[in-house]
Design a protein around this motif. Sequence first.
Motif, PDB file in Angstrom:
ATOM      1  N   LEU A 200      14.651 -36.796 -17.379  1.00 63.56           N
ATOM      2  CA  LEU A 200      15.867 -36.187 -16.841  1.00 63.56           C
ATOM      3  C   LEU A 200      17.092 -36.945 -17.327  1.00 63.56           C
ATOM      4  CD1 LEU A 200      17.229 -34.057 -15.111  1.00 63.56           C
ATOM      5  CD2 LEU A 200      16.819 -35.491 -13.129  1.00 63.56           C
ATOM      6  N   LEU A 201      17.011 -38.258 -17.326  1.00 65.41           N
ATOM      7  CA  LEU A 201      18.106 -39.070 -17.865  1.00 65.41           C
ATOM      8  C   LEU A 201      18.321 -38.757 -19.344  1.00 65.41           C
ATOM      9  CD1 LEU A 201      20.217 -41.323 -17.616  1.00 65.41           C
ATOM     10  CD2 LEU A 201      18.358 -42.976 -17.982  1.00 65.41           C
TER      11      LEU A 201
ATOM     12  N   LYS B 278      31.156 -37.890 -20.633  1.00 65.37           N
ATOM     13  CA  LYS B 278      30.604 -36.834 -19.792  1.00 65.37           C
ATOM     14  C   LYS B 278      30.953 -37.101 -18.326  1.00 65.37           C
ATOM     15  CE  LYS B 278      26.429 -35.952 -22.588  1.00 65.37           C
ATOM     16  NZ  LYS B 278      26.743 -36.689 -23.767  1.00 65.37           N
ATOM     17  N   THR B 279      31.082 -36.014 -17.580  1.00 65.93           N
ATOM     18  CA  THR B 279      31.226 -36.097 -16.129  1.00 65.93           C
ATOM     19  C   THR B 279      30.066 -35.328 -15.528  1.00 65.93           C
ATOM     20  OG1 THR B 279      33.634 -36.228 -16.243  1.00 65.93           O
ATOM     21  CG2 THR B 279      32.685 -35.529 -14.150  1.00 65.93           C
TER      22      THR B 279
ATOM     23  N   ARG C 106      26.203 -44.012 -14.489  1.00 67.69           N
ATOM     24  CA  ARG C 106      27.387 -44.874 -14.343  1.00 67.69           C
ATOM     25  C   ARG C 106      27.259 -46.100 -15.237  1.00 67.69           C
ATOM     26  NH1 ARG C 106      27.143 -43.670  -8.211  1.00 67.69           N
ATOM     27  NH2 ARG C 106      28.720 -42.048  -8.025  1.00 67.69           N
ATOM     28  N   ALA C 107      26.048 -46.671 -15.303  1.00 65.59           N
ATOM     29  CA  ALA C 107      25.823 -47.849 -16.144  1.00 65.59           C
ATOM     30  C   ALA C 107      26.056 -47.523 -17.618  1.00 65.59           C
ATOM     31  CB  ALA C 107      24.404 -48.386 -15.939  1.00 65.59           C
ATOM     32  N   ARG C 108      25.910 -46.273 -17.995  1.00 65.16           N
ATOM     33  CA  ARG C 108      26.140 -45.844 -19.384  1.00 65.16           C
ATOM     34  C   ARG C 108      27.595 -45.440 -19.619  1.00 65.16           C
ATOM     35  NH1 ARG C 108      20.779 -43.036 -21.698  1.00 65.16           N
ATOM     36  NH2 ARG C 108      19.293 -44.505 -20.807  1.00 65.16           N
ATOM     37  N   GLY C 109      28.432 -45.602 -18.606  1.00 63.80           N
ATOM     38  CA  GLY C 109      29.860 -45.354 -18.760  1.00 63.80           C
ATOM     39  C   GLY C 109      30.325 -43.956 -18.431  1.00 63.80           C
ATOM     40  N   HIS C 110      29.466 -43.149 -17.841  1.00 60.42           N
ATOM     41  CA  HIS C 110      29.857 -41.777 -17.498  1.00 60.42           C
ATOM     42  C   HIS C 110      30.485 -41.726 -16.110  1.00 60.42           C
ATOM     43  CE1 HIS C 110      27.792 -40.367 -21.028  1.00 60.42           C
ATOM     44  NE2 HIS C 110      26.637 -40.869 -20.617  1.00 60.42           N
ATOM     45  N   ASP C 111      31.310 -40.728 -15.920  1.00 56.04           N
ATOM     46  CA  ASP C 111      31.871 -40.447 -14.599  1.00 56.04           C
ATOM     47  C   ASP C 111      30.823 -39.663 -13.821  1.00 56.04           C
ATOM     48  OD1 ASP C 111      33.629 -40.068 -12.460  1.00 56.04           O
ATOM     49  OD2 ASP C 111      34.527 -38.288 -13.361  1.00 56.04           O
ATOM     50  N   VAL C 112      30.523 -40.119 -12.599  1.00 54.22           N
ATOM     51  CA  VAL C 112      29.503 -39.462 -11.783  1.00 54.22           C
ATOM     52  C   VAL C 112      30.087 -39.142 -10.420  1.00 54.22           C
ATOM     53  CG1 VAL C 112      27.231 -39.656 -10.713  1.00 54.22           C
ATOM     54  CG2 VAL C 112      27.635 -40.667 -12.970  1.00 54.22           C
ATOM     55  N   ARG C 113      29.966 -37.897 -10.024  1.00 56.10           N
ATOM     56  CA  ARG C 113      30.344 -37.457  -8.685  1.00 56.10           C
ATOM     57  C   ARG C 113      29.040 -37.112  -7.960  1.00 56.10           C
ATOM     58  NH1 ARG C 113      34.628 -33.003 -10.878  1.00 56.10           N
ATOM     59  NH2 ARG C 113      35.872 -34.429 -12.146  1.00 56.10           N
ATOM     60  N   TYR C 114      28.800 -37.824  -6.891  1.00 59.52           N
ATOM     61  CA  TYR C 114      27.565 -37.625  -6.115  1.00 59.52           C
ATOM     62  C   TYR C 114      27.958 -37.597  -4.646  1.00 59.52           C
ATOM     63  CZ  TYR C 114      22.738 -38.714  -4.544  1.00 59.52           C
ATOM     64  OH  TYR C 114      21.506 -38.713  -3.933  1.00 59.52           O
ATOM     65  N   PRO C 115      28.632 -36.518  -4.226  1.00 57.21           N
ATOM     66  CA  PRO C 115      29.175 -36.477  -2.871  1.00 57.21           C
ATOM     67  C   PRO C 115      28.106 -36.249  -1.805  1.00 57.21           C
ATOM     68  CG  PRO C 115      29.494 -34.368  -3.935  1.00 57.21           C
ATOM     69  CD  PRO C 115      28.901 -35.289  -4.982  1.00 57.21           C
TER      70      PRO C 115
END
Length: 190
Positions: free
Chosen positions: A176-177, A6-7, A32-41
């Motif tokens: 939410l997580l 997931k992203t 991120r710790a679960r291996g997902h791509d996270v964009r938090y600009p």
Amino acid sequence: MSDPSKTFLILHGYQNRRPPEHWQHWLARQLRARGHDVRYPQLPAPEAPVLGDWLDALDEHGTRPARGEFVVLAHSLSVLLWLRAGARRPAADRVLLVAPPSPPVTAGIPEIAAFADGLDLAETGLDARLVHGDGDPYCPDGADLHYGLPLGLDMDLVPGGKHLNPDSGYGEWPSLLEWCEDPSVRIEGR
């Protein structure tokens, strides 16, 4: 690095400089710790946001990944950004709109009034879930009345959640997580 399943694109609100105590910051770390791509600009000039600049940032950071699920989470003023983006919105598999300010409140704050100007809630086909707290000072009549019902959104009400920010006690937010991993989860208070 392996392809993340997931992203996530996490969009903050007015006057937000992504503080570590905010649920968005916590969520980005957990994902991120679960291996997902996270964009938090960091969106431009959060104390005096310009709608056009925020739309450009959405264009820049909202590119759909080549693989996997793309999930957008917008809080507060970024909900209005998402609604105003119209055709510029990236194609997302899931969208979560959290604690939007009401159009009248937004219009009454000169620094962000442009986000409410011309906001058309008659739009059809918006597929998203709305999460809102009762007692939100930025949406005193209720986000369900301003957004959820007019847009026909799936909704989760968080009793006592207010603006669902650190001032309301929202840093860690386990449900939410869980929703990020499983869209069938109903989002509850912390």
